[in-house]
Scaffold this motif. Sequence first.
Motif, PDB file in Angstrom:
ATOM      1  N   UNK A 294       9.599  -2.153   7.630  1.00  0.00           N
ATOM      2  CA  UNK A 294       8.519  -2.330   6.669  1.00  0.00           C
ATOM      3  C   UNK A 294       8.053  -1.050   6.014  1.00  0.00           C
ATOM      4  N   UNK A 295       8.467   0.129   6.533  1.00  0.00           N
ATOM      5  CA  UNK A 295       8.076   1.407   5.952  1.00  0.00           C
ATOM      6  C   UNK A 295       9.113   1.822   4.908  1.00  0.00           C
ATOM      7  N   UNK A 296       8.656   1.999   3.677  1.00  0.00           N
ATOM      8  CA  UNK A 296       9.554   2.357   2.579  1.00  0.00           C
ATOM      9  C   UNK A 296       9.458   3.848   2.273  1.00  0.00           C
ATOM     10  N   UNK A 297      10.593   4.411   1.838  1.00  0.00           N
ATOM     11  CA  UNK A 297      10.640   5.796   1.377  1.00  0.00           C
ATOM     12  C   UNK A 297      11.171   5.799  -0.049  1.00  0.00           C
ATOM     13  N   UNK A 298      10.370   6.364  -0.967  1.00  0.00           N
ATOM     14  CA  UNK A 298      10.743   6.454  -2.382  1.00  0.00           C
ATOM     15  C   UNK A 298      10.857   7.923  -2.752  1.00  0.00           C
TER      16      UNK A 298
ATOM     17  N   UNK B 203      13.052  16.901  -3.970  1.00  0.00           N
ATOM     18  CA  UNK B 203      12.438  15.634  -4.359  1.00  0.00           C
ATOM     19  C   UNK B 203      10.951  15.586  -4.031  1.00  0.00           C
ATOM     20  N   UNK B 204      10.266  14.706  -4.741  1.00  0.00           N
ATOM     21  CA  UNK B 204       8.953  14.243  -4.346  1.00  0.00           C
ATOM     22  C   UNK B 204       9.172  12.991  -3.515  1.00  0.00           C
ATOM     23  N   UNK B 205       8.418  12.836  -2.423  1.00  0.00           N
ATOM     24  CA  UNK B 205       8.641  11.722  -1.510  1.00  0.00           C
ATOM     25  C   UNK B 205       7.362  10.895  -1.392  1.00  0.00           C
ATOM     26  N   UNK B 206       7.516   9.591  -1.614  1.00  0.00           N
ATOM     27  CA  UNK B 206       6.399   8.646  -1.501  1.00  0.00           C
ATOM     28  C   UNK B 206       6.731   7.653  -0.390  1.00  0.00           C
ATOM     29  N   UNK B 207       5.771   7.401   0.475  1.00  0.00           N
ATOM     30  CA  UNK B 207       5.955   6.404   1.520  1.00  0.00           C
ATOM     31  C   UNK B 207       4.909   5.305   1.360  1.00  0.00           C
ATOM     32  N   UNK B 208       5.320   4.084   1.713  1.00  0.00           N
ATOM     33  CA  UNK B 208       4.408   2.953   1.591  1.00  0.00           C
ATOM     34  C   UNK B 208       5.004   1.696   2.169  1.00  0.00           C
ATOM     35  N   UNK B 209       4.318   0.577   1.922  1.00  0.00           N
ATOM     36  CA  UNK B 209       4.757  -0.699   2.470  1.00  0.00           C
ATOM     37  C   UNK B 209       4.732  -1.768   1.397  1.00  0.00           C
ATOM     38  N   UNK B 210       5.787  -2.578   1.360  1.00  0.00           N
ATOM     39  CA  UNK B 210       5.883  -3.763   0.498  1.00  0.00           C
ATOM     40  C   UNK B 210       5.681  -3.425  -0.983  1.00  0.00           C
TER      41      UNK B 210
ATOM     42  N   UNK C 297       0.820  -1.203   0.000  1.00  0.00           N
ATOM     43  CA  UNK C 297       0.000   0.000   0.000  1.00  0.00           C
ATOM     44  C   UNK C 297       0.856   1.256   0.000  1.00  0.00           C
ATOM     45  N   UNK C 298       0.261   2.338  -0.492  1.00  0.00           N
ATOM     46  CA  UNK C 298       0.851   3.669  -0.446  1.00  0.00           C
ATOM     47  C   UNK C 298       0.254   4.412   0.738  1.00  0.00           C
ATOM     48  N   UNK C 299       1.097   5.132   1.477  1.00  0.00           N
ATOM     49  CA  UNK C 299       0.582   5.836   2.649  1.00  0.00           C
ATOM     50  C   UNK C 299       0.647   7.351   2.515  1.00  0.00           C
ATOM     51  N   UNK C 300       1.610   7.900   1.753  1.00  0.00           N
ATOM     52  CA  UNK C 300       1.678   9.360   1.616  1.00  0.00           C
ATOM     53  C   UNK C 300       2.483   9.753   0.386  1.00  0.00           C
ATOM     54  N   UNK C 301       2.222  11.000  -0.071  1.00  0.00           N
ATOM     55  CA  UNK C 301       2.925  11.576  -1.220  1.00  0.00           C
ATOM     56  C   UNK C 301       3.106  13.060  -0.913  1.00  0.00           C
ATOM     57  N   UNK C 302       4.350  13.484  -0.709  1.00  0.00           N
ATOM     58  CA  UNK C 302       4.620  14.852  -0.277  1.00  0.00           C
ATOM     59  C   UNK C 302       5.772  15.459  -1.070  1.00  0.00           C
ATOM     60  N   UNK C 303       5.980  16.768  -0.831  1.00  0.00           N
ATOM     61  CA  UNK C 303       7.076  17.510  -1.452  1.00  0.00           C
ATOM     62  C   UNK C 303       8.140  17.775  -0.395  1.00  0.00           C
ATOM     63  N   UNK C 304       9.386  17.417  -0.712  1.00  0.00           N
ATOM     64  CA  UNK C 304      10.539  17.735   0.136  1.00  0.00           C
ATOM     65  C   UNK C 304      11.669  18.114  -0.813  1.00  0.00           C
ATOM     66  N   UNK C 305      11.641  19.366  -1.242  1.00  0.00           N
ATOM     67  CA  UNK C 305      12.589  19.803  -2.257  1.00  0.00           C
ATOM     68  C   UNK C 305      14.013  19.379  -1.924  1.00  0.00           C
TER      69      UNK C 305
END
Length: 763
Positions: free
Chosen positions: A711-715, A670-677, A660-668
């Motif tokens: 288990x928490x991923x950062x993309x 970069x764009x940052x996506x968090x999720x699991x598996x 699953x995807x949990x969040x999508x934010x801006x952190x210049x």
Amino acid sequence: MHYAKEPFKSLVLLALFFLLAGFFPAPGLAGTGGITIFVDGQELNLEEPAIIQDGYVLAPVRALAEALQARVTWNEGTNEVIITGPQTTIKMVAGSKDVYKNEERLSLSVPVQVRNGRVLAPARFLAESLGAGVSWNALTLTVAITTPPPAVPERVYAAPFPARVAFTANNHLWLLDGSQAGAGPVTKDGAVQILGWSPDGQWLAYLQWETSEFRAGKPYLWVVRADGSGAFQVDQRPVLAKASWSPVASILAYSTQGPGGGYAPDMNLKLAAIESGQARVTTLIPDKGELVEDFAWAPDGQSLAVSLPRTQDEPLRIDRLTLKGERSNILTLGEAGTPIGEVYPSFAYGFSWSPGGRYLAYHLHPNSASLPADAVDLQVLDLEQPGKPLDLGVTLNYSGWLAWSPDGSRLAYIRGGGRDATIGKRLTIVDLKAGGKSTDYGQTGQVDTMPVWLPAADSGVLYCRGPENKYWEGNRQNDARVLVPGQRIWWQKLDGKAVPVTSGPAGTADYYPSVSPDGQNLTYLRLDRRDSGSLYRQPLAGGPAVELVRNLNGSPGYYGNYYPAWISIYYLDQTTRVSGKIVVSDVEGRHYELETARGRLVLVPDKGYPVAAQDLEKYAGREVIVAGVISGEPSMYMRGPLLRVRSVTPAGGIPAPATQLTSFTIARPNLVVKGQHLAWVEIWAIPTGTGITEKDYTLLGQAGKQAETSGEQVWIFPIPKETILATALFARGYDEQGRDAGRVSLPVEGVTALNKALGTVSN
């Protein structure tokens, strides 16, 4: 008088052709005349129109050269033009016939000209000097220029997807495993034709010719492992026409022929079991036994239908031949004898079994070499009620023009005579449960091809449809335009509604629709020129298309039929998931069925899944989601497709997916996506404009995994430096099997607000 005028008219047109093509000059003939120039199927937008001067077409140098990937420089002081291509440099001077091609001095038939500030030169000389081919249509005043197709295919979608793909490029075989990176060639010599994947997806069969010219000489049967290793030749003798896999095992059926020139069938039928990297060959019909005109495996893989021709002593026959060599007759048609001067069915071919094995469709080949190119009769035989076959009208013998519904009750086919595949062909569906009622779903002015059923019996048919077109006849060489511009994949629903599934640029055409076993995704080939294109994948329910591989190429086939196929797809996840209510039926013995909104499925526990049998009993009478594999094997129940069940989950009791995807934010920056598996993450943009649908969304790229903790991923995905012309961005995630894990949007909307938040507003 009418007949006397026709030859004169033809001679005038012929003379005009030679005149305008530049085969002989015509002083004084000059003008624009509405000349159109195509390069690789795309029309050039010319600021200064092309002209005809003394029988030669002159085109704007810069527009044509740049379309052929050459660079143009102009020296105003000397009126010299320099055209620099990858391997050729051309120098010419306005007003002169003298040109230099790689320092070689040449003389043109007409001088280079300047009109309205644009330099014009002979189109054929320019194009051919830069390595392209040229054709001229005097009737339509069209110049068609074709560059060689790209030498090497390119995988443009690096993320995994759950399929293995075999495809051709420059007559060579390539393999791609979507779950792994890259793609690679299998063959480097000769030419190939793809036959298809083994039932387990471990082997690919193909025919290979010894010369690079397709269909020159005789083909040999080869197989290769799914990873591209272990290729070997199955039989030392050439194959006669075809070979095909058993539907249940890695066994190939084929006939052989003599290696020399001419038609020399060995009159046999062989089986090759592919085991431990080698072929174990057995014989069903020995050499000099009987001429097998065609054959097809029965759905259970225990027998084959074989076609035997009408001879002086025997009538036309279709026999069933078991793997043990036992034989029984399915159909005998007509009489023995080969009378001279009569046209009669000579043999049956183009076999297609229904999934349950009750029906057999086939074409009748007349005793003529040319007549079958225009039309053949299509018939269906009911093996449970032997008698007169059902006549379905005329069609052409192309395997991809017949498609059985999953429950075996309906046959979709392309009906219509005439050898051109781009005109007069209509989707038709016959319902055998309704007594053979046929429904014509064609549309006036449209041409249909390549029907494919969706996994659920009542979901309908996907097929290709586009405007009828015959312009390409007589203009095959050096004209790269697609044969049916604007052809798309359509969905014909059984309630009569037809809707387009794909969309694309006007000069492209979509072919070879393929649906994943779960009915969620569509893969297809999009041509941007008649001999090359890209492989795409998109959600069937709606969503943007993703380009997987580009620079696939092959032949448009005889009369535009696009056979043999350029691609073959094996889906790694064969599991389908269906929602419905489990009911107990006593028809033909107690068993379970699943009533769905799209039809009925017969449920049987799959081997190796003992819990499935318990769950079928446990959840009888309840709404559930059933996961399993739809089988084409015969079923005594004949009440729907057979679904071999692997799991049963009560509706409403499904746990949240682990991926699953949990969040999508801006952190210049970069764009940052968090999720699991998550296996991979894509960043998509919703473009500006009116009438925007998911098909218009743009893939910006793939995010990279930066970290994973507990288990928490950062993309992360680097923010583009340029202004993004989009109203919103979202991230889409996938699991290791390529299944969609959903999406999450960036909490900013609107072009201005979005780019301010990203820091991409132009100064």
